[in-house]
Design a protein around this motif. Structure first.
Motif, PDB file in Angstrom:
ATOM      1  N   LEU A  79       0.901  -1.458  -0.076  1.00  0.00           N
ATOM      2  CA  LEU A  79      -0.242   0.262   0.344  1.00  0.00           C
ATOM      3  C   LEU A  79       0.689   1.132   0.359  1.00  0.00           C
ATOM      4  O   LEU A  79       0.704   2.348  -1.033  1.00  0.00           O
ATOM      5  N   ARG A  80       2.377   0.961   0.567  1.00  0.00           N
ATOM      6  CA  ARG A  80       3.018   2.474   0.999  1.00  0.00           C
ATOM      7  C   ARG A  80       4.034   2.696   0.057  1.00  0.00           C
ATOM      8  O   ARG A  80       4.399   3.662  -1.048  1.00  0.00           O
ATOM      9  N   GLN A  81       3.783   1.410  -0.981  1.00  0.00           N
ATOM     10  CA  GLN A  81       4.905   1.418  -2.268  1.00  0.00           C
ATOM     11  C   GLN A  81       3.844   2.263  -3.189  1.00  0.00           C
ATOM     12  O   GLN A  81       4.305   2.748  -4.240  1.00  0.00           O
ATOM     13  N   HIS A  82       2.832   2.356  -3.432  1.00  0.00           N
ATOM     14  CA  HIS A  82       1.550   2.238  -4.767  1.00  0.00           C
ATOM     15  C   HIS A  82       0.782   3.929  -3.673  1.00  0.00           C
ATOM     16  O   HIS A  82       0.023   4.371  -4.272  1.00  0.00           O
ATOM     17  N   GLY A  83       1.386   4.551  -2.546  1.00  0.00           N
ATOM     18  CA  GLY A  83       0.634   4.946  -2.567  1.00  0.00           C
ATOM     19  C   GLY A  83      -1.009   5.558  -2.143  1.00  0.00           C
ATOM     20  O   GLY A  83      -1.507   6.764  -2.019  1.00  0.00           O
ATOM     21  N   LEU A  84      -0.984   4.110  -1.873  1.00  0.00           N
ATOM     22  CA  LEU A  84      -2.773   4.280  -1.220  1.00  0.00           C
ATOM     23  C   LEU A  84      -2.785   3.993   0.071  1.00  0.00           C
ATOM     24  O   LEU A  84      -1.937   3.514   0.874  1.00  0.00           O
ATOM     25  N   PRO A  85      -4.467   4.680   0.744  1.00  0.00           N
ATOM     26  CA  PRO A  85      -4.188   4.473   2.133  1.00  0.00           C
ATOM     27  C   PRO A  85      -4.169   3.699   3.425  1.00  0.00           C
ATOM     28  O   PRO A  85      -4.753   2.337   1.874  1.00  0.00           O
ATOM     29  N   LEU A  86      -4.158   2.986   4.485  1.00  0.00           N
ATOM     30  CA  LEU A  86      -5.075   2.276   5.215  1.00  0.00           C
ATOM     31  C   LEU A  86      -5.908   1.733   5.303  1.00  0.00           C
ATOM     32  O   LEU A  86      -6.668   3.029   5.337  1.00  0.00           O
ATOM     33  N   SER A  87      -6.494   0.782   5.570  1.00  0.00           N
ATOM     34  CA  SER A  87      -8.192   1.090   5.481  1.00  0.00           C
ATOM     35  C   SER A  87      -8.192   1.650   7.539  1.00  0.00           C
ATOM     36  O   SER A  87      -6.988   1.721   7.603  1.00  0.00           O
ATOM     37  N   ASP A  88      -9.325   2.124   7.557  1.00  0.00           N
ATOM     38  CA  ASP A  88      -8.942   2.857   8.964  1.00  0.00           C
ATOM     39  C   ASP A  88      -8.747   2.025   9.931  1.00  0.00           C
ATOM     40  O   ASP A  88      -8.077   2.823  11.350  1.00  0.00           O
ATOM     41  N   SER A  89      -9.160   0.746   9.999  1.00  0.00           N
ATOM     42  CA  SER A  89      -8.827   0.481  10.997  1.00  0.00           C
ATOM     43  C   SER A  89      -7.478  -0.187  11.170  1.00  0.00           C
ATOM     44  O   SER A  89      -6.706  -0.137  12.213  1.00  0.00           O
ATOM     45  N   ALA A  90      -6.854  -0.617  10.125  1.00  0.00           N
ATOM     46  CA  ALA A  90      -5.349  -0.713  10.231  1.00  0.00           C
ATOM     47  C   ALA A  90      -4.891   0.099  10.836  1.00  0.00           C
ATOM     48  O   ALA A  90      -3.508   0.853  11.388  1.00  0.00           O
ATOM     49  N   ASP A  91      -5.219   1.421   9.670  1.00  0.00           N
ATOM     50  CA  ASP A  91      -4.419   3.567  10.471  1.00  0.00           C
ATOM     51  C   ASP A  91      -5.037   2.616  11.644  1.00  0.00           C
ATOM     52  O   ASP A  91      -3.555   3.118  13.106  1.00  0.00           O
ATOM     53  N   ALA A  92      -5.789   2.821  12.923  1.00  0.00           N
ATOM     54  CA  ALA A  92      -6.327   2.786  14.165  1.00  0.00           C
ATOM     55  C   ALA A  92      -5.008   2.230  14.866  1.00  0.00           C
ATOM     56  O   ALA A  92      -4.306   2.423  15.578  1.00  0.00           O
ATOM     57  N   LEU A  93      -4.870   1.248  14.209  1.00  0.00           N
ATOM     58  CA  LEU A  93      -3.767  -0.117  14.960  1.00  0.00           C
ATOM     59  C   LEU A  93      -2.710   0.712  14.529  1.00  0.00           C
ATOM     60  O   LEU A  93      -2.049   0.433  15.423  1.00  0.00           O
ATOM     61  N   LEU A  94      -1.903   0.641  13.530  1.00  0.00           N
ATOM     62  CA  LEU A  94      -0.454   1.021  13.586  1.00  0.00           C
ATOM     63  C   LEU A  94      -0.399   2.849  14.357  1.00  0.00           C
ATOM     64  O   LEU A  94       0.712   2.891  14.717  1.00  0.00           O
ATOM     65  N   SER A  95      -1.583   3.361  14.604  1.00  0.00           N
ATOM     66  CA  SER A  95      -1.308   4.016  15.577  1.00  0.00           C
ATOM     67  C   SER A  95      -0.653   4.005  16.516  1.00  0.00           C
ATOM     68  O   SER A  95      -0.380   4.874  17.270  1.00  0.00           O
ATOM     69  N   ARG A  96      -1.848   2.940  17.347  1.00  0.00           N
ATOM     70  CA  ARG A  96      -1.853   2.453  18.687  1.00  0.00           C
ATOM     71  C   ARG A  96      -0.488   1.974  19.102  1.00  0.00           C
ATOM     72  O   ARG A  96      -0.004   2.234  20.113  1.00  0.00           O
ATOM     73  N   LEU A  97       0.311   1.286  17.642  1.00  0.00           N
ATOM     74  CA  LEU A  97       1.316   1.023  18.023  1.00  0.00           C
ATOM     75  C   LEU A  97       2.123   1.654  17.824  1.00  0.00           C
ATOM     76  O   LEU A  97       3.775   1.992  19.375  1.00  0.00           O
ATOM     77  N   ARG A  98       2.468   2.710  17.696  1.00  0.00           N
ATOM     78  CA  ARG A  98       3.637   4.656  16.958  1.00  0.00           C
ATOM     79  C   ARG A  98       3.610   4.592  19.123  1.00  0.00           C
ATOM     80  O   ARG A  98       4.260   4.699  19.243  1.00  0.00           O
ATOM     81  N   ARG A  99       2.433   4.995  18.696  1.00  0.00           N
ATOM     82  CA  ARG A  99       2.148   5.615  21.041  1.00  0.00           C
ATOM     83  C   ARG A  99       2.740   4.338  22.007  1.00  0.00           C
ATOM     84  O   ARG A  99       2.867   5.116  22.622  1.00  0.00           O
ATOM     85  N   GLY A 100       2.636   3.275  21.449  1.00  0.00           N
ATOM     86  CA  GLY A 100       2.703   2.420  22.800  1.00  0.00           C
ATOM     87  C   GLY A 100       2.188   1.522  23.091  1.00  0.00           C
ATOM     88  O   GLY A 100       2.567   1.469  24.181  1.00  0.00           O
ATOM     89  N   GLU A 101       0.975   2.121  22.310  1.00  0.00           N
ATOM     90  CA  GLU A 101      -0.327   1.589  23.689  1.00  0.00           C
ATOM     91  C   GLU A 101      -0.295   0.072  23.295  1.00  0.00           C
ATOM     92  O   GLU A 101      -1.142  -0.811  24.665  1.00  0.00           O
ATOM     93  N   ALA A 102      -0.119  -0.766  22.685  1.00  0.00           N
ATOM     94  CA  ALA A 102      -0.383  -2.065  23.035  1.00  0.00           C
ATOM     95  C   ALA A 102       1.737  -2.832  23.737  1.00  0.00           C
ATOM     96  O   ALA A 102       2.008  -2.684  23.096  1.00  0.00           O
ATOM     97  N   GLY A 103       0.992  -3.258  24.797  1.00  0.00           N
ATOM     98  CA  GLY A 103       1.760  -3.981  26.150  1.00  0.00           C
ATOM     99  C   GLY A 103       3.107  -5.025  25.283  1.00  0.00           C
ATOM    100  O   GLY A 103       1.725  -5.306  24.568  1.00  0.00           O
ATOM    101  N   SER A 104       3.797  -5.231  25.156  1.00  0.00           N
ATOM    102  CA  SER A 104       4.188  -6.454  25.139  1.00  0.00           C
ATOM    103  C   SER A 104       4.653  -7.247  25.843  1.00  0.00           C
ATOM    104  O   SER A 104       4.072  -9.057  25.516  1.00  0.00           O
ATOM    105  N   ASP A 105       2.671  -7.505  26.995  1.00  0.00           N
ATOM    106  CA  ASP A 105       2.701  -8.584  27.474  1.00  0.00           C
ATOM    107  C   ASP A 105       1.011  -9.350  26.884  1.00  0.00           C
ATOM    108  O   ASP A 105       0.556 -10.245  26.697  1.00  0.00           O
ATOM    109  N   GLY A 106       0.973  -8.158  25.220  1.00  0.00           N
ATOM    110  CA  GLY A 106      -0.472  -8.092  24.527  1.00  0.00           C
ATOM    111  C   GLY A 106      -1.225  -8.018  25.100  1.00  0.00           C
ATOM    112  O   GLY A 106      -1.919  -8.532  24.680  1.00  0.00           O
ATOM    113  N   LYS A 107      -1.335  -7.388  25.405  1.00  0.00           N
ATOM    114  CA  LYS A 107      -2.798  -6.976  26.545  1.00  0.00           C
ATOM    115  C   LYS A 107      -3.154  -5.816  26.049  1.00  0.00           C
ATOM    116  O   LYS A 107      -1.473  -4.554  25.479  1.00  0.00           O
TER     117      LYS A 107
END
Length: 110
Positions: A79-107
Motif C-alpha cells: 500500500l505504501r509503495q503504491h501511495g494507497l491509504p490504509l483502511s481505517d482499522s489498520a491505520d488505527a491499529l498502527l497508530s496505537r502501536l506508534r504510541r506504544g499502547e500495545a504492551g509487550s504482554d499482549g494486552k
C-alpha cells in the motif's frame, strides 16, 4: 490425522472461495503455487508426528501467527509503495502501536 497434498489443496481452494487470493500478475501458475505450499505444509505436519498434541497445536499457531504477521507487513508495504491509504482499522491499529499502547504482554493497555 494425516492429510495428502491433494486434500490440502482442495481445502485451500474452499477457504479461498470466502477470501480469494489476488495472485495479480505473478509469473507462476496459481495451482503450482498452491501445490508447493500444500506440499511444504504436509511435510511439516509429517515431521511433527512425534510431537504431543499440545506441541503440535502450539507449533501450528506459531506458524500461522508468523504468516499472518508477514502478510500484514507485505500488505502495508505494498500500500505504501503504491501511495494507497490504509483502511481505517489498520491505520488505527498502527497508530496505537506508534504510541506504544500495545504492551509487550499482549494486552491492549486500555
Amino acid at each position: 490425522m494425516s492429510i495428502t497434498r491433494e486434500e490440502l489443496e482442495t481445502l485451500m481452494l474452499e477457504v479461498e472461495q470466502e477470501d480469494p487470493i489476488d495472485f495479480a500478475d505473478l509469473p507462476f501458475e496459481e495451482q503450482d503455487l498452491r501445490g508447493l505450499v500444500a506440499s511444504h505444509l504436509v511435510e511439516m505436519a509429517d515431521a511433527m508426528e512425534s510431537f504431543s498434541e499440545e506441541d503440535r497445536r502450539l507449533t501450528l499457531m506459531a506458524v500461522a501467527a508468523k504468516l499472518v504477521l508477514e502478510n500484514l507487513v507485505l500488505h502495508i508495504q505494498m500500500l505504501r509503495q503504491h501511495g494507497l491509504p490504509l483502511s481505517d482499522s489498520a491505520d488505527a491499529l498502527l497508530s496505537r502501536l506508534r504510541r506504544g499502547e500495545a504492551g509487550s504482554d499482549g494486552k491492549d493497555g486500555g
